[in-house]
Design a protein around this motif. Structure first.
Motif: not given
Length: 93
Positions: A30-59
């Motif tokens: 809830g805390t880490l997923s609210v901040d989208a990457e700045p448009k100028r950064s060209s980074v796509k970030k996806t945050v997923v919560h499942k059970d006791n894990m956070l899965h983060i994908h940067f591209e």
């Protein structure tokens, strides 16, 4: 000479962060997923919560922007973990 590290193939960083409980992972999500990457950064970030894990994908096609994004994420993650440690285990909803 251009020193930028731009690639035609996207660069990817995948992280899996375990938490002691699903509730703590949910709070971090809830805390880490609210901040989208700045448009100028060209980074796509996806945050997923499942059970006791956070899965983060940067591209990104730019290694420098990807590095900055991952470093910033770890800074924020550290602050979230320190805050949870300081105030104790989260209460159930």
């Amino acid at each position: 000479m251009d020193n930028s590290a731009t690639n035609s193939e996207p660069l990817v960083v995948d992280l899996s962060i375990p938490f002691p409980t699903s509730r703590e992972a949910e709070i971090a999500y809830g805390t880490l997923s609210v901040d989208a990457e700045p448009k100028r950064s060209s980074v796509k970030k996806t945050v997923v919560h499942k059970d006791n894990m956070l899965h983060i994908h940067f591209e990104s096609n730019d290694a420098r922007f990807l590095r900055v994004s991952v470093n910033t994420f770890f800074d924020h993650l550290g602050l979230v973990v320190q805050t949870m440690e300081r105030f104790g285990p989260p209460r159930l909803k």
